[in-house]
Write a protein that holds these residues in place. Sequence first.
Motif, PDB file in Angstrom:
ATOM      1  N   THR A  80       0.816  -1.213   0.000  1.00 25.63           N
ATOM      2  CA  THR A  80       0.000   0.000   0.000  1.00 25.63           C
ATOM      3  C   THR A  80       0.833   1.237   0.000  1.00 25.63           C
ATOM      4  O   THR A  80       0.373   2.307  -0.391  1.00 25.63           O
ATOM      5  CB  THR A  80      -0.927  -0.006   1.221  1.00 25.63           C
ATOM      6  N   ALA A  81       2.108   1.123   0.458  1.00 27.19           N
ATOM      7  CA  ALA A  81       2.987   2.291   0.449  1.00 27.19           C
ATOM      8  C   ALA A  81       3.388   2.670  -0.954  1.00 27.19           C
ATOM      9  O   ALA A  81       3.753   3.806  -1.209  1.00 27.19           O
ATOM     10  CB  ALA A  81       4.225   2.009   1.312  1.00 27.19           C
ATOM     11  N   PHE A  82       3.383   1.698  -1.891  1.00 25.29           N
ATOM     12  CA  PHE A  82       3.816   1.977  -3.272  1.00 25.29           C
ATOM     13  C   PHE A  82       2.687   1.774  -4.278  1.00 25.29           C
ATOM     14  O   PHE A  82       2.928   1.765  -5.469  1.00 25.29           O
ATOM     15  CB  PHE A  82       4.977   1.041  -3.639  1.00 25.29           C
ATOM     16  N   ALA A  83       1.457   1.552  -3.864  1.00 24.58           N
ATOM     17  CA  ALA A  83       0.377   1.192  -4.788  1.00 24.58           C
ATOM     18  C   ALA A  83      -0.343   2.435  -5.279  1.00 24.58           C
ATOM     19  O   ALA A  83      -0.934   3.148  -4.489  1.00 24.58           O
ATOM     20  CB  ALA A  83      -0.623   0.260  -4.102  1.00 24.58           C
ATOM     21  N   GLY A  84      -0.307   2.685  -6.637  1.00 23.43           N
ATOM     22  CA  GLY A  84      -1.196   3.616  -7.311  1.00 23.43           C
ATOM     23  C   GLY A  84      -1.044   5.053  -6.963  1.00 23.43           C
ATOM     24  O   GLY A  84      -1.752   5.900  -7.469  1.00 23.43           O
ATOM     25  N   GLY A  85      -0.209   5.494  -6.136  1.00 26.68           N
ATOM     26  CA  GLY A  85      -0.053   6.892  -5.807  1.00 26.68           C
ATOM     27  C   GLY A  85      -1.096   7.415  -4.864  1.00 26.68           C
ATOM     28  O   GLY A  85      -1.242   8.617  -4.702  1.00 26.68           O
ATOM     29  N   GLU A  86      -1.906   6.530  -4.236  1.00 28.97           N
ATOM     30  CA  GLU A  86      -2.965   7.009  -3.380  1.00 28.97           C
ATOM     31  C   GLU A  86      -2.435   7.622  -2.097  1.00 28.97           C
ATOM     32  O   GLU A  86      -3.115   8.401  -1.451  1.00 28.97           O
ATOM     33  CB  GLU A  86      -3.917   5.867  -3.052  1.00 28.97           C
ATOM     34  N   THR A  87      -1.228   7.281  -1.735  1.00 27.06           N
ATOM     35  CA  THR A  87      -0.677   7.813  -0.483  1.00 27.06           C
ATOM     36  C   THR A  87       0.487   8.738  -0.719  1.00 27.06           C
ATOM     37  O   THR A  87       1.119   9.148   0.232  1.00 27.06           O
ATOM     38  CB  THR A  87      -0.205   6.647   0.408  1.00 27.06           C
ATOM     39  N   ARG A  88       0.758   9.106  -2.060  1.00 27.29           N
ATOM     40  CA  ARG A  88       1.862  10.015  -2.367  1.00 27.29           C
ATOM     41  C   ARG A  88       1.320  11.219  -3.134  1.00 27.29           C
ATOM     42  O   ARG A  88       0.630  11.072  -4.129  1.00 27.29           O
ATOM     43  CB  ARG A  88       2.936   9.295  -3.173  1.00 27.29           C
ATOM     44  N   PRO A  89       1.625  12.441  -2.770  1.00 22.06           N
ATOM     45  CA  PRO A  89       1.113  13.657  -3.444  1.00 22.06           C
ATOM     46  C   PRO A  89       1.530  13.721  -4.898  1.00 22.06           C
ATOM     47  O   PRO A  89       0.741  14.128  -5.745  1.00 22.06           O
ATOM     48  CB  PRO A  89       1.718  14.796  -2.608  1.00 22.06           C
ATOM     49  N   TRP A  90       2.772  13.354  -5.230  1.00 26.24           N
ATOM     50  CA  TRP A  90       3.208  13.454  -6.631  1.00 26.24           C
ATOM     51  C   TRP A  90       2.426  12.502  -7.520  1.00 26.24           C
ATOM     52  O   TRP A  90       2.135  12.802  -8.668  1.00 26.24           O
ATOM     53  CB  TRP A  90       4.703  13.183  -6.734  1.00 26.24           C
ATOM     54  N   ARG A  91       2.045  11.338  -6.954  1.00 23.04           N
ATOM     55  CA  ARG A  91       1.233  10.409  -7.740  1.00 23.04           C
ATOM     56  C   ARG A  91      -0.179  10.958  -7.951  1.00 23.04           C
ATOM     57  O   ARG A  91      -0.761  10.833  -9.018  1.00 23.04           O
ATOM     58  CB  ARG A  91       1.195   9.054  -7.042  1.00 23.04           C
ATOM     59  N   ARG A  92      -0.743  11.593  -6.925  1.00 27.07           N
ATOM     60  CA  ARG A  92      -2.070  12.188  -7.062  1.00 27.07           C
ATOM     61  C   ARG A  92      -2.054  13.312  -8.088  1.00 27.07           C
ATOM     62  O   ARG A  92      -2.989  13.451  -8.899  1.00 27.07           O
ATOM     63  CB  ARG A  92      -2.555  12.707  -5.706  1.00 27.07           C
ATOM     64  N   ARG A  93      -1.010  14.118  -8.093  1.00 28.58           N
ATOM     65  CA  ARG A  93      -0.915  15.204  -9.093  1.00 28.58           C
ATOM     66  C   ARG A  93      -0.833  14.628 -10.498  1.00 28.58           C
ATOM     67  O   ARG A  93      -1.445  15.140 -11.448  1.00 28.58           O
ATOM     68  CB  ARG A  93       0.296  16.078  -8.795  1.00 28.58           C
ATOM     69  N   LYS A  94      -0.111  13.596 -10.680  1.00 26.64           N
ATOM     70  CA  LYS A  94       0.043  12.982 -11.993  1.00 26.64           C
ATOM     71  C   LYS A  94      -1.281  12.397 -12.481  1.00 26.64           C
ATOM     72  O   LYS A  94      -1.668  12.566 -13.646  1.00 26.64           O
ATOM     73  CB  LYS A  94       1.110  11.895 -11.923  1.00 26.64           C
ATOM     74  N   GLU A  95      -1.992  11.709 -11.571  1.00 24.52           N
ATOM     75  CA  GLU A  95      -3.279  11.150 -11.963  1.00 24.52           C
ATOM     76  C   GLU A  95      -4.285  12.239 -12.302  1.00 24.52           C
ATOM     77  O   GLU A  95      -5.083  12.116 -13.244  1.00 24.52           O
ATOM     78  CB  GLU A  95      -3.816  10.246 -10.847  1.00 24.52           C
ATOM     79  N   ALA A  96      -4.262  13.333 -11.524  1.00 27.72           N
ATOM     80  CA  ALA A  96      -5.166  14.448 -11.825  1.00 27.72           C
ATOM     81  C   ALA A  96      -4.839  15.073 -13.175  1.00 27.72           C
ATOM     82  O   ALA A  96      -5.737  15.407 -13.962  1.00 27.72           O
ATOM     83  CB  ALA A  96      -5.080  15.499 -10.710  1.00 27.72           C
TER      84      ALA A  96
END
Length: 555
Positions: free
Chosen positions: A138-154
Motif C-alpha cells: 500500500t505504500a507503493f500502490a497507485g499513488g494514493e498515499t503520495r502527493p506526486w502520484r495524485r498530481r500525476k493522476e489528476a
Amino acid sequence: MVGSARRSPGVAVPLSLTSSITSSIRSSLTYLTSSRTLLASSRTLLASTRATSCTTSLTTSLRPSLTTSLTPSPTALLAPSLTTPLAPPPLTTSPTSPVKPPSPPQSPKPSSSRPSSPVSRLALSLTLAPLLLALAPTAFAGGETRPWRRRKEAARTAALAARDGASEAFLRLDTAQRDMMLSLETVRAVRGARGTEDALRSFAAVSLHIDEASAAYIGLMDRHPLDNELETQEYEDARRELDDTARKLDAVREELDRFGTSLGPILAQAEQALAQLPPAVDRARRAAAAAAQAVADTERAGLGAATLTTRLAEIRTDLTELDRGPAALGIPGTLDVAARIESAAAELRAEAERLPKQREEVTNRLSSLRTRTQALESRLATVEPALHRLRTGYAQSCWTDLEQVPAKVRQALGIAQARLEEAGGAAGRGEYADAVSRLATARATLKGADEAMASVHDRLTGLEEVARDPEAELERTRFALRDAQRLALGGRANAEERYAQRLDALVYRLEAIAGEPEKHRPDWWRFLSETRAIRAEVTETVQIIREDRAGPGTR
C-alpha cells in the motif's frame, strides 16, 4: 569478553540464534527492496484485499521458523517490550569463539523500570516484519498515499477530458462541413454552376480554415499519445494544447455557421425547388400512364389514329429522358421535362377521350357541308341571268365589278368539294382533328361563294328599287341629317363648330348627288352608294356627339 557474545542481564543469546536472526532480517530487507522495484515497474494499482491476503500467507509461512528459533514464546517476548524502542542488540562475538549454552530462562520481575532484553527486541522486530510486509504494497500502490502520484493522476484525467472535448469539437465541425457540402450541392443542382460561383468561393475560404484547424488537431493527437504513460508536465501540456485546439475548432465551426446563415435565402429557394421535384415527376408519370390508357381505349373502340400513336411515342421518349434524373439534367431541367410530359400527356388524353364525340360531329358536319355545296351549285345557275339584267338595264359601272362572280363561285365550289373529300378520308383513318380542320376550310370557302352570289342579286334588287323611286332614298338620307342636326344643337341657338362642320359637309354631298336621277342615263349604283355612305357618316357623327356629352369613360 572475547569469544563470547555480550550478555544482557538475565538472558544469554547464542551465536547461532543471532546469526539466524540477522539472516532473517537481511532476507526481509531484500524482499522489501525487490517488492518496491516490482511495484514501481508494473504501474498498476493493487487491491488492498489482495495485499492483505499475500501478507497473511507470508506471516503464516514465517511464523513456524520464528517459533522454533526462539525459546520464549512470542506472547511472552512481546509484552515486556511494548514500552521500549525497537533496536537489535550489538553482536561482539567472533564467529570462531565458543558459544556457551544458554542458561535457563528466568522469570522477569514485575518491575516496569527493568529494560527489555535484546532477544525480546529482536523477537518483536521479527514478529512485526510480516506486518511491515503487509503494509509495503500500500505504500507503493497507485499513488494514493503520495502527493506526486495524485498530481500525476489528476493531470492525466484532465488531459483525457480535454482530448474528449477536442474530439467532440472535431466531430461537430466535420458534421457541419458535410451538411454544408450537401446544401451547396443542392444549390448547384438547382441554380447551376454559374449561379453558385460566389457561394463556392466563400465556402472554399471557410474550408481552408477548417482544413488548418483539422490538421492541427490531428497533429496534436499524434504528438500526445495519452494512452501511453507520460510525465505530469506532459499531461498538463497536452491538456492545455487540446483545450486551445477545441476552442479553435469551435471558432471555425461558428464561422461555418455564419456562412450557412448568409446562404439561407438561396438554400431556401433550392430546397423549395427540390421539394417540387418528386411531385412534378410523379404527376408526369401519372399523366403519361393515363394518356397511354386513353389511346388504348380508342384503339379497342376502333377509333385509333396514327397521330395519337406517334404523339404517345414522343411522350415515352421524354419519359426515358426523365429517368436520367437530376444528376444528368439538373433540377431545373428535370422540372422542365416533367412539365412538358404532363402537358403533352394531358392534351393527348383529352383528344383521345374526345374521339367518339368528334367522330359524330365530323360525320354530321360533313353531311351538312355536302348538302350546302349542292345548294350553292344549284343557285349558281341564277347568277348569269342576274348579271345579264344588270348589263342590259344599267350603266357599266353598276356591274363591272361583278363579272367575275360566276367563275369565282365555281372555283370555290371545287375547292370546297376537294376539302370535303379529304375530310371524309381523314375521318375514315381516325384522324378526326385533321378532318375537322379540312371541314373548316370547306365551310369558309362555301361561305365566300355564297356571299359572292348574294352580292349579284342584292345589287340587282337595290338598283331596281332606287331606279323606281329615287326620292325615297333621298328622303331617308335627309331625315337622318335633320335628326343629327337637332341632336347637335341640343336646345341651343348654334351647334358646336366641330359638329356643325361635319354635318354641313354631309348636306353638301347630299345636294350634289340629288341631281343624279335627273340625268339621261343615271349611274344608279353611284347614287345608291353615295346615299348609303352619307347615312353611315351621319350615324358615326351622332355616336360621337352622344359620347362627348356623356363624359369620359363611356367609350
